[in-house]
Each structure stands twice: as structure tokens, then as C-alpha cells.
Design a protein around this motif. Sequence first.
Motif, PDB file in Angstrom:
ATOM      1  N   HIS A 272       0.835  -1.211   0.000  1.00 22.65           N
ATOM      2  CA  HIS A 272       0.000   0.000   0.000  1.00 22.65           C
ATOM      3  C   HIS A 272       0.865   1.253   0.000  1.00 22.65           C
ATOM      4  O   HIS A 272       0.632   2.187  -0.780  1.00 22.65           O
ATOM      5  CB  HIS A 272      -0.930   0.000   1.214  1.00 22.65           C
ATOM      6  CG  HIS A 272      -1.740   1.243   1.340  1.00 22.65           C
ATOM      7  ND1 HIS A 272      -1.337   2.310   2.100  1.00 22.65           N
ATOM      8  CD2 HIS A 272      -2.923   1.606   0.772  1.00 22.65           C
ATOM      9  CE1 HIS A 272      -2.232   3.274   2.006  1.00 22.65           C
ATOM     10  NE2 HIS A 272      -3.198   2.876   1.215  1.00 22.65           N
ATOM     11  N   ASP A 273       1.883   1.269   0.878  1.00 23.41           N
ATOM     12  CA  ASP A 273       2.784   2.423   0.951  1.00 23.41           C
ATOM     13  C   ASP A 273       3.522   2.639  -0.369  1.00 23.41           C
ATOM     14  O   ASP A 273       3.650   3.774  -0.848  1.00 23.41           O
ATOM     15  CB  ASP A 273       3.804   2.241   2.071  1.00 23.41           C
ATOM     16  CG  ASP A 273       3.173   2.285   3.454  1.00 23.41           C
ATOM     17  OD1 ASP A 273       2.001   2.706   3.573  1.00 23.41           O
ATOM     18  OD2 ASP A 273       3.860   1.894   4.422  1.00 23.41           O
ATOM     19  N   LEU A 274       4.013   1.551  -0.965  1.00 25.69           N
ATOM     20  CA  LEU A 274       4.741   1.660  -2.234  1.00 25.69           C
ATOM     21  C   LEU A 274       3.834   2.146  -3.362  1.00 25.69           C
ATOM     22  O   LEU A 274       4.247   2.964  -4.188  1.00 25.69           O
ATOM     23  CB  LEU A 274       5.375   0.316  -2.600  1.00 25.69           C
ATOM     24  CG  LEU A 274       6.515  -0.128  -1.678  1.00 25.69           C
ATOM     25  CD1 LEU A 274       6.885  -1.580  -1.972  1.00 25.69           C
ATOM     26  CD2 LEU A 274       7.716   0.779  -1.827  1.00 25.69           C
ATOM     27  N   GLU A 275       2.599   1.646  -3.392  1.00 22.44           N
ATOM     28  CA  GLU A 275       1.659   2.103  -4.425  1.00 22.44           C
ATOM     29  C   GLU A 275       1.339   3.581  -4.253  1.00 22.44           C
ATOM     30  O   GLU A 275       1.238   4.314  -5.235  1.00 22.44           O
ATOM     31  CB  GLU A 275       0.377   1.263  -4.377  1.00 22.44           C
ATOM     32  CG  GLU A 275       0.565  -0.145  -4.883  1.00 22.44           C
ATOM     33  CD  GLU A 275      -0.650  -1.029  -4.709  1.00 22.44           C
ATOM     34  OE1 GLU A 275      -0.714  -2.053  -5.414  1.00 22.44           O
ATOM     35  OE2 GLU A 275      -1.532  -0.728  -3.877  1.00 22.44           O
ATOM     36  N   LEU A 276       1.197   4.008  -3.009  1.00 21.31           N
ATOM     37  CA  LEU A 276       0.934   5.423  -2.739  1.00 21.31           C
ATOM     38  C   LEU A 276       2.118   6.280  -3.172  1.00 21.31           C
ATOM     39  O   LEU A 276       1.942   7.326  -3.812  1.00 21.31           O
ATOM     40  CB  LEU A 276       0.639   5.631  -1.258  1.00 21.31           C
ATOM     41  CG  LEU A 276       0.306   7.049  -0.818  1.00 21.31           C
ATOM     42  CD1 LEU A 276      -0.916   7.582  -1.553  1.00 21.31           C
ATOM     43  CD2 LEU A 276       0.077   7.095   0.684  1.00 21.31           C
ATOM     44  N   MET A 277       3.335   5.822  -2.878  1.00 27.50           N
ATOM     45  CA  MET A 277       4.522   6.574  -3.303  1.00 27.50           C
ATOM     46  C   MET A 277       4.611   6.632  -4.823  1.00 27.50           C
ATOM     47  O   MET A 277       4.959   7.670  -5.385  1.00 27.50           O
ATOM     48  CB  MET A 277       5.790   5.948  -2.718  1.00 27.50           C
ATOM     49  CG  MET A 277       5.921   6.199  -1.229  1.00 27.50           C
ATOM     50  SD  MET A 277       7.510   5.738  -0.490  1.00 27.50           S
ATOM     51  CE  MET A 277       7.868   4.161  -1.172  1.00 27.50           C
ATOM     52  N   ASP A 278       4.295   5.534  -5.493  1.00 28.08           N
ATOM     53  CA  ASP A 278       4.289   5.538  -6.959  1.00 28.08           C
ATOM     54  C   ASP A 278       3.284   6.541  -7.496  1.00 28.08           C
ATOM     55  O   ASP A 278       3.560   7.266  -8.454  1.00 28.08           O
ATOM     56  CB  ASP A 278       3.960   4.144  -7.509  1.00 28.08           C
ATOM     57  CG  ASP A 278       5.140   3.209  -7.514  1.00 28.08           C
ATOM     58  OD1 ASP A 278       6.279   3.678  -7.293  1.00 28.08           O
ATOM     59  OD2 ASP A 278       4.921   2.004  -7.746  1.00 28.08           O
ATOM     60  N   LYS A 279       2.104   6.574  -6.877  1.00 34.03           N
ATOM     61  CA  LYS A 279       1.058   7.493  -7.325  1.00 34.03           C
ATOM     62  C   LYS A 279       1.505   8.948  -7.152  1.00 34.03           C
ATOM     63  O   LYS A 279       1.339   9.773  -8.047  1.00 34.03           O
ATOM     64  CB  LYS A 279      -0.230   7.242  -6.539  1.00 34.03           C
ATOM     65  CG  LYS A 279      -1.402   8.047  -7.000  1.00 34.03           C
ATOM     66  CD  LYS A 279      -2.649   7.672  -6.221  1.00 34.03           C
ATOM     67  CE  LYS A 279      -3.832   8.492  -6.672  1.00 34.03           C
ATOM     68  NZ  LYS A 279      -5.057   8.161  -5.920  1.00 34.03           N
ATOM     69  N   ILE A 280       2.097   9.243  -6.018  1.00 29.46           N
ATOM     70  CA  ILE A 280       2.590  10.606  -5.757  1.00 29.46           C
ATOM     71  C   ILE A 280       3.712  10.952  -6.720  1.00 29.46           C
ATOM     72  O   ILE A 280       3.740  12.035  -7.305  1.00 29.46           O
ATOM     73  CB  ILE A 280       3.050  10.744  -4.289  1.00 29.46           C
ATOM     74  CG1 ILE A 280       1.841  10.659  -3.353  1.00 29.46           C
ATOM     75  CG2 ILE A 280       3.815  12.044  -4.085  1.00 29.46           C
ATOM     76  CD1 ILE A 280       2.202  10.518  -1.888  1.00 29.46           C
ATOM     77  N   ALA A 281       4.646  10.025  -6.897  1.00 32.75           N
ATOM     78  CA  ALA A 281       5.793  10.268  -7.775  1.00 32.75           C
ATOM     79  C   ALA A 281       5.371  10.457  -9.225  1.00 32.75           C
ATOM     80  O   ALA A 281       5.976  11.246  -9.954  1.00 32.75           O
ATOM     81  CB  ALA A 281       6.794   9.122  -7.664  1.00 32.75           C
ATOM     82  N   SER A 282       4.336   9.748  -9.644  1.00 34.42           N
ATOM     83  CA  SER A 282       3.913   9.855 -11.039  1.00 34.42           C
ATOM     84  C   SER A 282       3.350  11.238 -11.362  1.00 34.42           C
ATOM     85  O   SER A 282       3.360  11.657 -12.513  1.00 34.42           O
ATOM     86  CB  SER A 282       2.868   8.784 -11.364  1.00 34.42           C
ATOM     87  OG  SER A 282       1.630   9.066 -10.739  1.00 34.42           O
ATOM     88  N   LYS A 283       2.888  11.951 -10.342  1.00 31.59           N
ATOM     89  CA  LYS A 283       2.336  13.290 -10.547  1.00 31.59           C
ATOM     90  C   LYS A 283       3.389  14.382 -10.329  1.00 31.59           C
ATOM     91  O   LYS A 283       3.126  15.554 -10.553  1.00 31.59           O
ATOM     92  CB  LYS A 283       1.164  13.517  -9.598  1.00 31.59           C
ATOM     93  CG  LYS A 283      -0.016  12.612  -9.871  1.00 31.59           C
ATOM     94  CD  LYS A 283      -1.112  12.827  -8.870  1.00 31.59           C
ATOM     95  CE  LYS A 283      -2.265  11.873  -9.135  1.00 31.59           C
ATOM     96  NZ  LYS A 283      -3.323  12.017  -8.147  1.00 31.59           N
ATOM     97  N   SER A 284       4.569  13.971  -9.892  1.00 34.94           N
ATOM     98  CA  SER A 284       5.617  14.929  -9.568  1.00 34.94           C
ATOM     99  C   SER A 284       6.248  15.497 -10.830  1.00 34.94           C
ATOM    100  O   SER A 284       6.429  14.813 -11.823  1.00 34.94           O
ATOM    101  CB  SER A 284       6.700  14.254  -8.729  1.00 34.94           C
ATOM    102  OG  SER A 284       7.761  15.149  -8.513  1.00 34.94           O
ATOM    103  N   LYS A 285       6.614  16.768 -10.757  1.00 37.12           N
ATOM    104  CA  LYS A 285       7.301  17.426 -11.859  1.00 37.12           C
ATOM    105  C   LYS A 285       8.808  17.521 -11.587  1.00 37.12           C
ATOM    106  O   LYS A 285       9.554  18.080 -12.380  1.00 37.12           O
ATOM    107  CB  LYS A 285       6.709  18.808 -12.085  1.00 37.12           C
ATOM    108  CG  LYS A 285       5.278  18.762 -12.619  1.00 37.12           C
ATOM    109  CD  LYS A 285       4.762  20.159 -12.876  1.00 37.12           C
ATOM    110  CE  LYS A 285       3.454  20.201 -13.603  1.00 37.12           C
ATOM    111  NZ  LYS A 285       2.320  19.612 -12.990  1.00 37.12           N
ATOM    112  N   LEU A 286       9.237  16.967 -10.451  1.00 38.80           N
ATOM    113  CA  LEU A 286      10.660  16.984 -10.122  1.00 38.80           C
ATOM    114  C   LEU A 286      11.430  16.070 -11.063  1.00 38.80           C
ATOM    115  O   LEU A 286      10.999  14.973 -11.375  1.00 38.80           O
ATOM    116  CB  LEU A 286      10.893  16.474  -8.700  1.00 38.80           C
ATOM    117  CG  LEU A 286      10.599  17.407  -7.545  1.00 38.80           C
ATOM    118  CD1 LEU A 286      10.859  16.689  -6.226  1.00 38.80           C
ATOM    119  CD2 LEU A 286      11.428  18.663  -7.621  1.00 38.80           C
ATOM    120  N   THR A 287      12.577  16.555 -11.493  1.00 38.76           N
ATOM    121  CA  THR A 287      13.468  15.708 -12.278  1.00 38.76           C
ATOM    122  C   THR A 287      14.382  14.953 -11.311  1.00 38.76           C
ATOM    123  O   THR A 287      14.433  15.279 -10.113  1.00 38.76           O
ATOM    124  CB  THR A 287      14.340  16.546 -13.231  1.00 38.76           C
ATOM    125  OG1 THR A 287      15.208  17.373 -12.432  1.00 38.76           O
ATOM    126  CG2 THR A 287      13.490  17.403 -14.152  1.00 38.76           C
TER     127      THR A 287
END
Length: 74
Positions: A37-52
Motif C-alpha cells: 500500500h505504501d509503495l503504491e501510494l509513493m508511486d502514485k505521488i511520484a507519477s504526478k511529480s514534476k521533479l526531475t
Amino acid sequence: MVNMTLAIPEELHNKMKHFDDIKWSEVARKAIEERIHDLELMDKIASKSKLTIKDAEELADRIKKSASKKFLNY
């Protein structure tokens, strides 16, 4: 359901035997579910990130330097 074999240190196994009323497979299953669950949440957050990657590395460096200064002052 799929079975999985898990290797644990003997010392840990001996401690687990002390609590033989605990269903250790359920404890492990829940821990795995929480981690997924934590990893999926991090993936979801990271996928929306504009950070390079460069931005993330620079941010990490700044955090490390700040933490280092904070702990050196204690």
C-alpha cells in the motif's frame, strides 16, 4: 492463495515460539499488504511529480547538509 516460504534467523524463530498463540503468517501477510500500500501510494505521488532526478538529488543533498548541521549543533 499462494504459499510462500520465509527464512528467518533462528533467534527470531525462538522468540516467536514464545508467543505460539499468534498467527505469524497473518502478521507477515498484513505487513506485506501495508508495505505494498505504501509503495503504491509513493508511486502514485511520484507519477504526478514534476521533479526531475537532478532536482530530487539536489533536494536530497540540501536535506543531508541541513540534517548534518542540526546534529553537529547538539
